[in-house]
Design an enzyme around this catalytic site. Structure first.
Site, PDB file in Angstrom:
ATOM      1  N   GLU A 216       0.466   1.199  11.763  1.00  9.82           N
ATOM      2  CA  GLU A 216      -0.177   1.031  13.061  1.00  9.82           C
ATOM      3  C   GLU A 216      -0.634  -0.417  13.145  1.00  9.82           C
ATOM      4  OE1 GLU A 216      -3.920   2.760  15.723  1.00  9.82           O
ATOM      5  OE2 GLU A 216      -3.858   3.085  13.563  1.00  9.82           O
ATOM      6  N   ARG A 423      -1.837   8.011  -2.774  1.00  3.23           N
ATOM      7  CA  ARG A 423      -2.394   6.736  -2.338  1.00  3.23           C
ATOM      8  C   ARG A 423      -2.907   5.996  -3.573  1.00  3.23           C
ATOM      9  NH1 ARG A 423      -6.457   5.710   2.610  1.00  3.23           N
ATOM     10  NH2 ARG A 423      -7.484   3.805   1.906  1.00  3.23           N
ATOM     11  N   LYS A 433      -8.425   0.286   7.067  1.00  2.00           N
ATOM     12  CA  LYS A 433      -8.364  -0.835   8.001  1.00  2.00           C
ATOM     13  C   LYS A 433      -9.561  -0.842   8.945  1.00  2.00           C
ATOM     14  CE  LYS A 433      -4.096   0.022   9.266  1.00  2.00           C
ATOM     15  NZ  LYS A 433      -2.829  -0.045  10.013  1.00  2.00           N
TER      16      LYS A 433
END
Length: 634
Positions: A216, A423, A433
């Protein structure tokens, strides 16, 4: 139309091919000229450029104006120093004579001209590579350490491009290859990393796999293998968080990482089709429009309580949908939800939101739309349309896998396999983020490239080589176990890569230094040439000045005793005869050289600097962690 490079098949111009690759100059290759003919570059305008030197000059100037500003030198003087005549005689005794000259020339230089890569570096690199085994034999010896250091440095920094050229035209894949494993060289069925873990994508067929990397564009990028396609897709479904800055920097980071992709797409390209699909699901009774307040909706989903709007008629839902599309006041209070199963134990299946109103302008399409799909709705739809075969995603989304498959099923689209990996979390590091944006907005850091940030640009600015990052990631593998990693291992890998090419410099703290006077030291300053790195001769040499007055660190001087024999690095031993103090603080030392003394017998091995005017003042910055908790919520 691309420029066409014509040359004889038996003598490909490696320098031109390498320079064009690095400069981003697209070429159509035409190896049809008669043997012995000079290469010719045919431009799209109908003009042509003839001869190796002239073509290189053309590429260098084109690159300097756009992609590589240093290619033709960074000023007129550097441009004058760049010589396009082949600097090496590639046969007879002249070859080693040229190597010897370059080895001496590179003693104190990182690049042939100036302080950045130029066309001169590419010409010399290509000429050395083109000799094949002859240069490889010299490279493995210790004969030309400075030349080898320079050659390896260029090879590491431009491994992907240079490997591609040498593989195609020299037939020696991996000449000058980065110490880190090259992702493109891996084949299905081989072990993915040092831990012996293998990557087996379910139902994968060699040559038919298509995966996507879907960031994104709401921040900078931070920290695959069948012969298939890789799509970089920007999931730009939230105009409130996204910007062209983030898109540009994500692409820059991908290039820095050496990731080769086939195409860049945007979810916003599919907005019309996504809206058609949402409306189709409403008409089929598989979705409905809900005006329940956000907090109440969240609580109802947690408790498995159906919304009052869940049983609205198709006509009522379509009317409310049109209000949303128009962005009316009523429309902004609504959202589209999938009609899945409000009683499912997996809460992600409890009627998830598919569409929301948002009046903010979109960074690509402006104010054309007032409604935007959620990631959960858009991702499976676009995956299916773009031909993605395997959706690689972090295991933190595991609970939403069932939702992904159910949405595909309701849409009537083909199944896309999900492959999970864990992750990778790092100690003392925030990877969210959203949370990193807080640091930027509140001026806790300089910007997204701050050296304390876990962004690609941040860690590169801190001194990490991309080769080290790739090697580190490959060693972790695609594990499904949650990992909390220490930074030490990454920096250890990095040190092994930079150590052979990184020089060593000596410094003392300016505000905390003590003068040592050597009564029998050199009457006049004496200069000697010493290696910059004791273990790697390829790091070059340095000029060290020896004087009768030298500076020591206060931390060292304060623990010395009268009569103690100490070792001065790169010089020898000295005996301290006098210590001067002021209120208990050591201010000056007096001693005499004892160069016959044994360095093995001394306790203190001291770094030092000569007391001369040529010393350079500088500031050293040590970067700490941004947070003080080893493990926190990400």
């Amino acid at each position: 139309m691309e420029a066409r490079l014509a040359f004889p098949q038996d003598s490909p111009p490696l320098a031109i091919l390498s320079a064009a690759k690095i400069a981003g100059v697209p070429l159509t290759i035409d190896p049809t000229l008669a043997s012995g003919s000079p290469p010719t570059l045919h431009l799209a305008s109908g003009d042509f450029v003839h001869g190796v030197n002239t073509i290189l000059r053309y590429i260098a100037r084109a690159a300097a104006a756009s992609s590589v500003p240093s290619f033709y030198g960074q000023d007129a003087l550097q441009a004058a120093h760049i010589c396009f005549v082949r600097p090496l005689i590639l046969s007879g005794s002249g070859f080693e004579a040229a190597c010897l000259f370059l080895d001496g020339y590179l003693v104190s230089r990182t690049f042939l001209v100036g302080y950045a890569l130029s066309i001169a570096d590419i010409v010399v690199w290509s000429n050395l590579t083109g000799t094949g085994q002859r240069w490889e034999s010299l490279r493995k010896s210790k004969k030309y350490q400075n030349l080898v250091r320079w050659f390896n440095s260029v090879s590491v920094d431009y491994a992907d491009v240079l490997d591609e050229v040498t593989a195609a035209y020299v037939g020696k894949r991996g000449i000058g290859k980065s110490p880190a494993p090259s992702l493109k060289d891996k084949e299905p069925g081989l072990k993915e990393n040092a831990s012996g873990q293998e990557i087996d994508l379910p139902g994968a067929k060699v040559g038919e796999v298509c995966v996507r990397f879907a960031p994104e564009p709401s921040g900078y990028l931070h920290i695959e293998r069948y012969k298939g396609r890789l799509i970089v897709r920007f999931d730009d479904t939230n105009p409130s968080k996204e910007s062209n800055e983030f898109v540009e920097n994500v692409l820059k980071d991908i290039e820095t990482l050496g990731v080769k992709y086939d195409v860049v797409t945007y979810t916003s390209d599919y907005f019309p089709k996504l809206m058609e699909m949402a409306e189709s699901l409403i008409k089929q009774g598989k979705a409905y429009v809900d005006d329940t307040p956000k907090l109440q909706m969240r609580n109802e989903r947690m408790d498995g309580v159906e919304s009052k709007c869940r049983n609205s008629t198709v006509e009522e839902n379509l009317s409310s949908w049109n209000e949303m599309v128009s962005g009316t006041k009523r429309g902004t209070e609504c959202c589209v939800r999938g009609k899945l199963d409000m009683q499912d134990p997996n809460k992600s299946l409890r009627d998830p939101v598919y569409y929301r109103c948002n009046p903010d302008p979109h960074h690509r399409v402006g104010s054309k739309y007032k409604v935007y799909p959620t990631y959960d709705f858009a991702c499976p739809f676009v995956d299916a349309l773009e031909g993605v075969t395997h959706a690689l995603r972090s295991s933190e989304y595991h609970d939403r896998n069932a939702q992904y498959y159910r949405i595909l099923q309701d849409m009537g689209l083909r199944r896309v396999e999900i492959y999970e990996f864990s992750r990778l979390n790092m100690v003392y590091t925030v990877l969210s983020k959203r949370k990193l944006l807080w640091f930027v907005q509140n001026k806790k850091v300089e910007d997204w490239t701050d050296a304390r940030f876990p962004t690609v640009q941040g860690i590169v600015r801190r001194g990490l080589k991309i080769e080290a990052l790739i090697q580190f990631i490959l060693e972790q593998g695609a594990s499904k176990n949650l990992n909390l990693m220490e930074w030490d291992k990454l920096w250890t890998i990095n040190k092994k890569i930079v150590d052979p090419v990184c020089g060593r410099h000596t410094a003392v703290l300016k505000e905390q230094r003590v003068l040592l006077t050597l009564t029998n030291g050199p009457e006049e300053p004496l200069v000697r040439i010493l290696p910059r790195h004791k273990k790697y001769e390829g790091a070059g040499k340095k000029a060290t000045t020896f004087t009768d007055k030298i500076w020591l660190e206060y931390a060292d001087a304060s623990v010395i005793s009268v009569g103690e024999e100490v070792t001065m690095m790169d010089w020898g031993n000295a005996i301290i005869r006098e210590i001067k103090t002021d209120n208990g603080t050591t201010t000056q030392l007096v001693g005499e050289l004892h160069l016959d003394g044994s360095v093995k017998m001394t306790k203190l091995k001291l770094t030092w600097l000569p007391d001369i005017e040529d010393l350079v003042s500088l500031s050293l910055v040590e970067f700490d962690y941004l947070i003080n908790k080893k493990k926190g919520r990400q």
